[in-house]
Design a protein around this motif. Structure first.
Motif, PDB file in Angstrom:
ATOM      1  N   GLY A   1       0.603  -1.623   0.024  1.00 23.71           N
ATOM      2  CA  GLY A   1      -0.415  -0.055  -0.370  1.00 23.71           C
ATOM      3  C   GLY A   1       0.395   1.530   0.101  1.00 23.71           C
ATOM      4  O   GLY A   1       0.739   2.298  -0.771  1.00 23.71           O
ATOM      5  N   ASP A   2       2.269   1.321   0.468  1.00 18.53           N
ATOM      6  CA  ASP A   2       2.943   2.194   0.843  1.00 18.53           C
ATOM      7  C   ASP A   2       3.797   2.861  -0.205  1.00 18.53           C
ATOM      8  O   ASP A   2       3.986   3.486  -0.776  1.00 18.53           O
ATOM      9  CB  ASP A   2       3.963   2.137   1.955  1.00 18.53           C
ATOM     10  CG  ASP A   2       4.460   0.993   1.464  1.00 18.53           C
ATOM     11  OD1 ASP A   2       4.090   0.415   0.680  1.00 18.53           O
ATOM     12  OD2 ASP A   2       5.257   1.320   3.166  1.00 18.53           O
ATOM     13  N   VAL A   3       4.066   1.641  -1.082  1.00 15.71           N
ATOM     14  CA  VAL A   3       4.667   2.156  -2.246  1.00 15.71           C
ATOM     15  C   VAL A   3       3.746   2.352  -3.628  1.00 15.71           C
ATOM     16  O   VAL A   3       4.077   3.489  -4.406  1.00 15.71           O
ATOM     17  CB  VAL A   3       4.786   0.529  -2.593  1.00 15.71           C
ATOM     18  CG1 VAL A   3       5.475   1.025  -4.347  1.00 15.71           C
ATOM     19  CG2 VAL A   3       6.044  -0.210  -1.689  1.00 15.71           C
ATOM     20  N   ILE A   4       2.428   2.204  -3.854  1.00 17.69           N
ATOM     21  CA  ILE A   4       1.156   2.350  -5.199  1.00 17.69           C
ATOM     22  C   ILE A   4       1.094   3.843  -4.422  1.00 17.69           C
ATOM     23  O   ILE A   4       0.980   4.452  -5.301  1.00 17.69           O
ATOM     24  CB  ILE A   4       0.083   1.879  -4.758  1.00 17.69           C
ATOM     25  CG1 ILE A   4       0.745   0.086  -4.749  1.00 17.69           C
ATOM     26  CG2 ILE A   4      -0.736   2.011  -6.001  1.00 17.69           C
ATOM     27  CD1 ILE A   4      -0.287  -1.262  -4.935  1.00 17.69           C
ATOM     28  N   GLN A   5       0.852   3.857  -2.993  1.00 15.32           N
ATOM     29  CA  GLN A   5       0.384   5.430  -2.266  1.00 15.32           C
ATOM     30  C   GLN A   5       1.634   6.116  -3.112  1.00 15.32           C
ATOM     31  O   GLN A   5       1.546   7.562  -3.445  1.00 15.32           O
ATOM     32  CB  GLN A   5       0.861   5.347  -1.202  1.00 15.32           C
ATOM     33  CG  GLN A   5      -1.071   5.041  -0.211  1.00 15.32           C
ATOM     34  CD  GLN A   5      -1.234   5.658   0.908  1.00 15.32           C
ATOM     35  OE1 GLN A   5      -0.531   6.943   1.389  1.00 15.32           O
ATOM     36  NE2 GLN A   5      -1.366   4.608   2.185  1.00 15.32           N
ATOM     37  N   LYS A   6       3.042   6.363  -2.850  1.00 12.42           N
ATOM     38  CA  LYS A   6       3.863   6.620  -3.575  1.00 12.42           C
ATOM     39  C   LYS A   6       4.266   6.940  -4.968  1.00 12.42           C
ATOM     40  O   LYS A   6       4.158   8.859  -5.346  1.00 12.42           O
ATOM     41  CB  LYS A   6       5.218   5.803  -3.105  1.00 12.42           C
ATOM     42  CG  LYS A   6       6.553   7.478  -3.146  1.00 12.42           C
ATOM     43  CD  LYS A   6       7.926   6.498  -2.579  1.00 12.42           C
ATOM     44  CE  LYS A   6       8.134   5.348  -2.885  1.00 12.42           C
ATOM     45  NZ  LYS A   6       9.539   5.188  -3.044  1.00 12.42           N
TER      46      LYS A   6
ATOM     47  N   GLN B   1      -9.759  -6.703  -0.430  1.00 12.75           N
ATOM     48  CA  GLN B   1     -10.772  -7.981  -0.195  1.00 12.75           C
ATOM     49  C   GLN B   1      -9.892  -9.018   1.068  1.00 12.75           C
ATOM     50  O   GLN B   1     -10.592  -9.703   1.744  1.00 12.75           O
ATOM     51  CB  GLN B   1     -11.637  -8.151  -0.910  1.00 12.75           C
ATOM     52  CG  GLN B   1     -12.430  -7.014  -2.164  1.00 12.75           C
ATOM     53  CD  GLN B   1     -13.508  -7.423  -2.637  1.00 12.75           C
ATOM     54  OE1 GLN B   1     -12.874  -8.730  -3.115  1.00 12.75           O
ATOM     55  NE2 GLN B   1     -14.422  -6.111  -2.586  1.00 12.75           N
ATOM     56  N   LYS B   2      -9.243  -9.508   0.340  1.00 11.41           N
ATOM     57  CA  LYS B   2      -8.207 -10.401   0.972  1.00 11.41           C
ATOM     58  C   LYS B   2      -7.825  -9.817   1.811  1.00 11.41           C
ATOM     59  O   LYS B   2      -7.116 -10.930   2.548  1.00 11.41           O
ATOM     60  CB  LYS B   2      -7.600 -10.904  -0.201  1.00 11.41           C
ATOM     61  CG  LYS B   2      -8.331 -11.652  -1.068  1.00 11.41           C
ATOM     62  CD  LYS B   2      -8.828 -12.922  -1.371  1.00 11.41           C
ATOM     63  CE  LYS B   2      -9.184 -13.639  -2.993  1.00 11.41           C
ATOM     64  NZ  LYS B   2     -10.791 -14.417  -2.693  1.00 11.41           N
TER      65      LYS B   2
ATOM     66  N   ASP C   1      -3.112   1.703   4.807  1.00 11.59           N
ATOM     67  CA  ASP C   1      -2.618   2.064   3.038  1.00 11.59           C
ATOM     68  C   ASP C   1      -2.748   1.333   1.999  1.00 11.59           C
ATOM     69  O   ASP C   1      -3.257   2.144   1.367  1.00 11.59           O
ATOM     70  CB  ASP C   1      -0.966   1.277   3.142  1.00 11.59           C
ATOM     71  CG  ASP C   1       0.078   2.084   4.564  1.00 11.59           C
ATOM     72  OD1 ASP C   1      -0.761   3.287   4.441  1.00 11.59           O
ATOM     73  OD2 ASP C   1       1.380   1.854   5.171  1.00 11.59           O
ATOM     74  N   ALA C   2      -3.627   0.143   1.910  1.00 11.22           N
ATOM     75  CA  ALA C   2      -4.097  -0.330   1.251  1.00 11.22           C
ATOM     76  C   ALA C   2      -5.471   0.616   0.209  1.00 11.22           C
ATOM     77  O   ALA C   2      -5.317   0.212  -0.844  1.00 11.22           O
ATOM     78  CB  ALA C   2      -4.421  -1.537   0.894  1.00 11.22           C
ATOM     79  N   GLN C   3      -6.277   0.939   1.162  1.00 14.65           N
ATOM     80  CA  GLN C   3      -7.822   1.397   0.463  1.00 14.65           C
ATOM     81  C   GLN C   3      -7.304   2.382   0.283  1.00 14.65           C
ATOM     82  O   GLN C   3      -7.916   3.464  -0.476  1.00 14.65           O
ATOM     83  CB  GLN C   3      -8.538   1.600   1.695  1.00 14.65           C
ATOM     84  CG  GLN C   3      -9.420   1.922   2.211  1.00 14.65           C
ATOM     85  CD  GLN C   3     -10.553   1.260   0.977  1.00 14.65           C
ATOM     86  OE1 GLN C   3     -10.539  -0.186   1.118  1.00 14.65           O
ATOM     87  NE2 GLN C   3     -11.127   1.522  -0.249  1.00 14.65           N
ATOM     88  N   LYS C   4      -6.269   3.158   0.866  1.00 14.58           N
ATOM     89  CA  LYS C   4      -5.903   4.751   0.777  1.00 14.58           C
ATOM     90  C   LYS C   4      -4.907   4.494  -0.708  1.00 14.58           C
ATOM     91  O   LYS C   4      -5.504   5.326  -1.786  1.00 14.58           O
ATOM     92  CB  LYS C   4      -5.013   5.301   1.028  1.00 14.58           C
ATOM     93  CG  LYS C   4      -4.935   6.982   1.330  1.00 14.58           C
ATOM     94  CD  LYS C   4      -3.898   7.320   2.592  1.00 14.58           C
ATOM     95  CE  LYS C   4      -3.606   8.653   2.300  1.00 14.58           C
ATOM     96  NZ  LYS C   4      -2.564   9.550   2.655  1.00 14.58           N
TER      97      LYS C   4
END
Length: 655
Positions: free
Chosen positions: A183-188, A261-262, A272-275
């Motif tokens: 999640g943090d990687v995709i956010q960045k 979802q998983k 982080d993944a939801q964000k």
């Protein structure tokens, strides 16, 4: 969240099959039209074509240069409504150890599809783009700028994914045991995905140029054919590969949504993944906005072509709000004329169809600015579903084909006016009620000369609205005052004044408007005559009368004034019946004091006939309906008994 994401995804995903329709048949054999698992591990289209793929088969296989227009996009809008595309592109479950976490499988699939995607970007940027660019520089057979426009910002997209996004995903999966999160990687990196908006916005133009130069330049086609037949291309066309960036962001969303979802409820990566998912959704919205803008410009261009591409109206900032046919109510002719309207966010184009439609279909008669425009309903029994559009340049009386169409047009006009007023921050507490200011029948004095007036129709008057002299075909003809719109004679309109709405050009005006606009004193010879007993306005509107409508005048009693008259019982004179030749006449030809009269049924046996009788005086009338006759009988019986209203709306029986 699910419904919103599907809605935003639809516009982007609708482009998926566009290039399929415009592919060159000979460049892509039928056996290679679908991806195999080796070249596309992420999502394979279904083997049998869906109903949306059959819409443009004729165009796709034609010999003419194929273009991707807004009509293509509109024809594919139902593609995702059944969820078929989303279902066909659901992330597949990879085979692996039964003990492997389901979220790690999704991350591994994301990495593998990203590797395949970067390979496709490399093919687009480093092979197709560079080869065509070198060929253009060497031979000058086709312009370099054409190649750059076709590939848009594909180089930036390739560098971002190959140098940043893919390496970050690879490092995180390698270190999954110690740090199980993405999640943090995709956010960045997610904000950089908005660069896809430029690519998607250029998509249609790229398709047109690609189809044009493939047929126009043999060298261009030779380079494409050589690369497409190579092993790296998998015998797929350039159009097929260029589709990949359009598909990519929706696939990120699908994979990341399943990842969220998983995840267990207490997983450290859940927040982080939801964000990150929200940020991917924002990037999809950005691409969707680019598609919307592309469709808007395409629609605008098609409208301009139908109008003959007049330079003064071609403006990319314009937005088409509504178009369609209406009827124009003429102030001279009895039958309305068919016209065509184009309503933009800042102007109304009033058009007529061209007799010879070579190139342009319509000719612009009048352009009316939306700023300062007023719209109101017209209560006209002769022309139902009519409404008034009053602008600074011109005022139009229009008739729709139905009540629903009239309401739709009026709402579109009012929405455009409200938007202009809000943007310019000039909203005033106008005297416009919720029904569109139906009580306002003429321009306020402070607006004289500033906006085009509503012209009174010729047949609504039989005499000059200023001097009350009757019109005739030879010595006293009808003229219109360009300031107030009244029908006046030549003597009363023998003046000229500058009108601002007409670029301060001198225009014919009546004596009253001339005095107001110029400040000149009335000439002694033209002073008003003393008002006669019959010189009373016809009170054509219901709020000025207790009862008013047309009645047929029967018998010799009426002389030359029959057979039809506009009959009024004024609110300010409720015991007198005035009979006019036309609703807008300023002088009645007959007045009947109703006090003491008896109202009886007529002798003809027609239920619509009634009579007024007193001391040898007999007047016979015939209403259009029995219901209208009943209201007239009631109004006349009240007046005959000496009754008068005590409140402004008391006893109103008018239409």
């Amino acid at each position: 969240m699910k419904e919103a994401s599907e809605e935003k995804l639809a516009s982007v995903s609708n482009l998926v099959t566009v290039f399929e329709n415009s592919r060159t048949p000979e460049a892509a054999p039928r056996g290679h039209r679908l991806e195999d698992a080796h070249h596309h591990p992420e999502c394979r289209p279904p083997r049998s074509p869906g109903p949306w793929e059959k819409l443009n088969v004729g165009e796709a296989m034609g010999s003419e240069p194929r273009t991707v227009s807004g009509r293509y996009l509109n024809s594919l809008k139902n593609k995702l409504s059944s969820g078929a595309w989303r279902k066909s592109c659901q992330p597949v479950t990879l085979s692996g150890s039964g003990m492997q976490e389901p979220e790690k499988k999704i991350v591994q699939e994301l990495l593998e599809t990203e590797q395949a995607y970067v390979a496709r970007l490399h093919l687009l940027d480093q092979v197709f783009f560079q080869e065509l660019l070198r060929a253009a520089r060497r031979s000058k057979a086709f312009p370099e700028d054409v190649v750059r426009v076709i590939f848009s910002n594909i180089s930036s997209i390739y560098q971002f994914h190959s140098q940043f996004f893919l390496p970050e995903l690879q490092r995180r999966l390698d270190d999954w045991t110690a740090n199980p999160r993405i999640g943090d990687v995709i956010q960045k990196l997610a904000p950089f995905l908005k660069m896809y908006g430029e690519y998607v916005k250029n998509f249609e133009r790229a398709a047109e140029l690609l189809a044009t130069w493939t047929e126009k330049s043999p060298l261009f086609q030779e380079v494409l054919t050589r690369i497409q037949s190579g092993e790296a291309s998998g015998s797929l066309t350039l159009q097929h590969h260029m589709l990949e960036p359009v598909q990519r962001i929706p696939r990120y969303e699908l994979l990341l949504k399943e990842y969220v979802q998983k995840l267990p409820a207490q997983a450290p990566d859940r927040a982080d993944a939801q964000k990150a998912l929200d940020m991917i959704f924002s990037a999809a919205q950005h691409s969707n906005a680019a598609i919307t803008e592309m469709e808007r410009l395409q629609d605008l261009w098609e409208v301009y072509q139908r109008l003959g591409l007049e330079d003064d109206i071609v403006d990319p900032s314009n937005t088409l709000l509504r178009e369609g046919p209406v009827f124009k109510i003429s102030f001279r002719r009895n039958d309305p004329m068919e016209r065509y309207l184009f309503l933009f966010n800042n102007m109304l184009l009033y058009c007529v169809p061209r007799v010879i439609q070579v190139g342009a279909q319509f000719q612009v008669r009048t352009r009316i600015d939306v700023a300062g425009m007023k719209v109101r309903e017209l209560m006209d029994a002769e022309f139902p579903h009519s409404f008034l559009v009053s602008g600074k340049q011109r005022t139009l009386e229009l008739q729709a084909r139905s009540q629903e169409e009239k309401i739709s047009w009026m709402q579109a006009f009012q929405a455009a006016v409200d938007q202009i007023e809000k943007r310019n921050e000039t909203f005033k507490a106008a005297a416009q009620g919720p029904e569109g200011d139906t009580q306002e029948q003429e321009l306020q004095s402070e607006e004289l000369g500033l906006r085009a007036p509503q012209w009174v129709r010729d047949k609504m008057v039989t005499m000059c609205m200023r001097c009350q002299e009757p019109f005739n075909a030879l010595t006293r003809r009808r003229h219109h005052c360009r300031a107030c719109g009244y029908v006046v004679c030549a003597r009363c309109s023998d003046y000229r004044a500058e009108l601002k709405y007409n670029d301060n050009r001198p225009n014919r005006v009546c004596l009253h408007c001339y005095t107001f606009l110029t400040g000149n004193v009335l000439p002694e010879a033209k002073e008003d005559k003393r008002r006669g007993i019959l010189e009373k306005g016809s009170s054509a509107t219901p709020d000025q009368s207790l009862m008013c409508s047309f009645l047929q005048l029967i018998g010799d009693k009426w002389g030359k004034s029959g057979p039809r008259g506009w009959c009024v019982i004024p609110r300010d004179d409720p015991l007198v019946l005035y009979v006019y030749a036309a609703p807008q006449d300023m002088r009645a030809h007959t007045s009947i004091p109703l006090l003491g009269y008896q109202v009886t049924v007529g002798p003809q046996g027609d239920p619509r006939v009634f009579q007024l009788q007193q001391s040898g005086q007999l007047y016979t009338f015939k209403a259009e309906t029995e219901e209208l006759k009943g209201r007239w009988v009631k109004a006349m019986e009240r007046a005959a008994s000496g009754w008068s209203p005590s409140w402004p709306n008391d006893g109103d029986l008018s239409d």
